[in-house]
Design an enzyme around this catalytic site. Structure first.
Site: not given
Length: 550
Positions: A204, A273
């Protein structure tokens, strides 16, 4: 240190993203769980995926639904136990599926013991584990950095009489990666799950780990126009160039440490990401050299644009800036409006042929495709009433941006079940987000019975793709521009596959370049063959075709 072997399963492998709260509920409490996922892994394997990515299931107060971790080495009781996770991994591996988990390293929950200790004083052993700073002389925050969720990225804390940094919710304080102790502690949590058998990580906000140590303010950008609510007039976060609050050079050093850890475990991978002002360039930087991320993705396929010119522009640019990088391409995920609605409208989802064409494009690009649960069913975005919203982002930005709940509703398994078959018990609680009636006609059991359904198309496409080495592993060469058609050639060890896609709602004629004197139809993908007149293809609206060259 000697690297473990790696079979590169991820390089061209298809990943299926599962949002645990919304996939399958095994105990009837209205929230999906690990045992529910385990029971449905046969469905994922039958789709043709090579691995799964699980969004967070760690212990958390759930202010941001698991992206606020309070214990990196435990399962939240709402999802099950560590033993349940082991069963999931074992079942996935028995089905030939790899297991990737979401690792949220940039920030923790404010209820994590690390932060509780850090905020207790200026002199405790973890005082510098988070990003703390004094107020300016007038009491205002240290600089102009903004939170993605709205407002300042700094929150005042009365215990230390300092501000702490949060890129997201105030309950998600940012960890201070400038501290070697923080890096070591986080790497230990990564190792914990590797030792339990995970095959990789989705990272993330992988470019958010480091901040500018001098806390310099970001330069102004002005009020930009854009299709993404996070970067347009709705949210001032997009009014800055994010030069100092993320994507710092030190990030690369930590990613190398992280990669060195994964390289000790066989056949593992990482996909990061990337949210950056220049996402493609950052993907190139973070996946180059073979010593950082294996894969990365930005948001170029996650907007509303779906023209041939748009796709050609970003594909060509990626090939130019990252010839050695390896991207991961998704049409949807848990943070964006579902593709059926983005490429259609609120009242009328995208035409089924366009969804088929989008899937074919995704499976044909150089990189690793990632399917978000429900994309294979063509689910449109759910319209959630304000009183039913759960997402703090949407509650803050209402009504111009409704948040992310619309793509997180329960996966529809059974048309005639009150909760769409989300729970496997007789009298379950209502799902945590409302059941969406338009999803009934698209439920798995409906599409299983219809051989012409989108679900069957995905299965045929993924099965066929595995037989085409050029599409899994090959190079990509973009062919000359056409106003309606995107065309490129994938090549690998003597095999050349011509991929032609008409991204318009009208028929198109496309001339095969004269250099390709021999071409034969490649059948089995699910796409209908485009008729030919000599070297001219006649493509139907939202039509596409594959040909073998030579």
């Amino acid at each position: 240190m000697t690297k473990a072997s790696n079979d590169n399963w991820w390089r061209g492998g298809v990943i299926y993203q599962i949002y645990p709260r919304s996939f399958a509920d095994s105990n009837g409490d209205g929230i999906g769980d690990l045992d529910g996922i385990t029971a449905k892994l046969d469905y994922v394997a039958a789709l043709g995926a090579d691995g799964i990515w699980l969004s967070p299931f760690f212990k958390s107060p759930m202010k941001d639904f698991g992206y606020d971790v309070s214990d990196y080495c435990d399962v939240d009781p709402m999802f099950g136990t560590v033993a349940d996770f082991r069963k999931l991994v074992d079942r996935a591996h028995a089905l030939g599926l790899k297991v990737m988990i979401d690792q949220v390293l940039s920030h923790s929950s404010d209820q994590h013991p690390w932060f509780v200790e850090s905020r207790s004083s200026l002199t405790n052993p973890k005082a510098d584990w988070y990003v703390w700073a004094d107020a300016q002389s007038d009491g205002t925050p240290p600089n102009n950095w903004l939170s993605i969720f709205g407002g300042s990225a700094w929150q005042w804390d009365t215990r230390r009489c300092q501000y702490y940094m949060h890129n997201f919710l105030t309950s998600q304080p940012d960890l201070n990666f400038h501290s070697p102790q923080v890096q070591d502690a986080l790497l230990d949590t990564v190792k914990f799950w590797l030792d339990l058998g995970v095959d990789g990580y989705r990272l993330d906000t992988a470019n958010f780990y480091f901040h500018d140590a001098q806390l310099r303010s970001n330069p102004p950008r002005g009020r930009p126009d854009g299709e993404d609510p996070a970067v347009n007039a709705v949210n001032p976060y997009g009014w800055q160039w994010h030069k100092h609050d993320k994507s710092q050079p030190e990030n690369l050093v930590f990613l190398r440490r992280l990669r060195a850890l994964l390289d000790q475990y066989p056949n593992t991978t990482m996909v990061g990401e990337i949210g950056d002002d220049d996402g493609l360039a950052r993907v190139a930087e973070y996946t180059s050299g073979g010593d950082k991320l294996h894969m990365a993705y930005c948001f170029d396929l996650l907007g509303t644009a779906h023209s041939a010119a748009h796709f050609r522009s970003f594909v060509q640019r990626f090939e130019e800036v990252a010839p050695g990088g390896w991207p991961c391409w998704a049409l949807s995920n848990h943070d964006v409006v579902r593709v059926a609605s983005r490429w259609g409208s609120a009242d009328k989802p995208a035409h089924p042929d366009l969804l088929r064409l989008g899937a074919a494009l995704q499976m044909s690009l150089r990189g690793s495709p990632c399917i978000y649960q429900g994309d294979e069913l063509g689910l449109p975005e759910a319209d959630i009433a304000f009183e039913d919203l759960q997402d703090p982002y949407g509650i803050t930005m209402w009504p111009e941006f409704k948040g992310r709940d619309g793509c997180r509703t329960a996966h529809p398994w059974a048309k005639d079940s009150a909760d769409l078959g989300f729970s496997s018990v007789a009298q379950p609680a209502a799902p945590w987000l409302p059941v969406i009636e338009p999803h009934r006609a698209l439920a798995v059991d409906v599409q299983e019975r219809d051989t012409g359904s989108l679900l069957h198309f995905y299965r045929a496409l993924l099965r066929w793709r595995k037989t085409q080495p050029a599409l899994v592993s090959g190079t990509l060469s973009v062919l000359p521009a056409h106003p309606q058609v995107l065309a490129f050639v994938r090549a690998f060890e003597g095999q050349q596959v011509l991929c032609v896609f008409n991204f318009s709602d009208t028929a198109a004629l496309w001339d095969i370049p004269a250099a390709y004197t021999a071409f034969t139809v490649l059948t089995g993908s699910g796409l209908v063959d485009a008729p030919r007149a000599g070297h001219t293809l006649q493509l139907a609206p939202w039509g596409g075709a594959y040909y073998r060259l030579g």
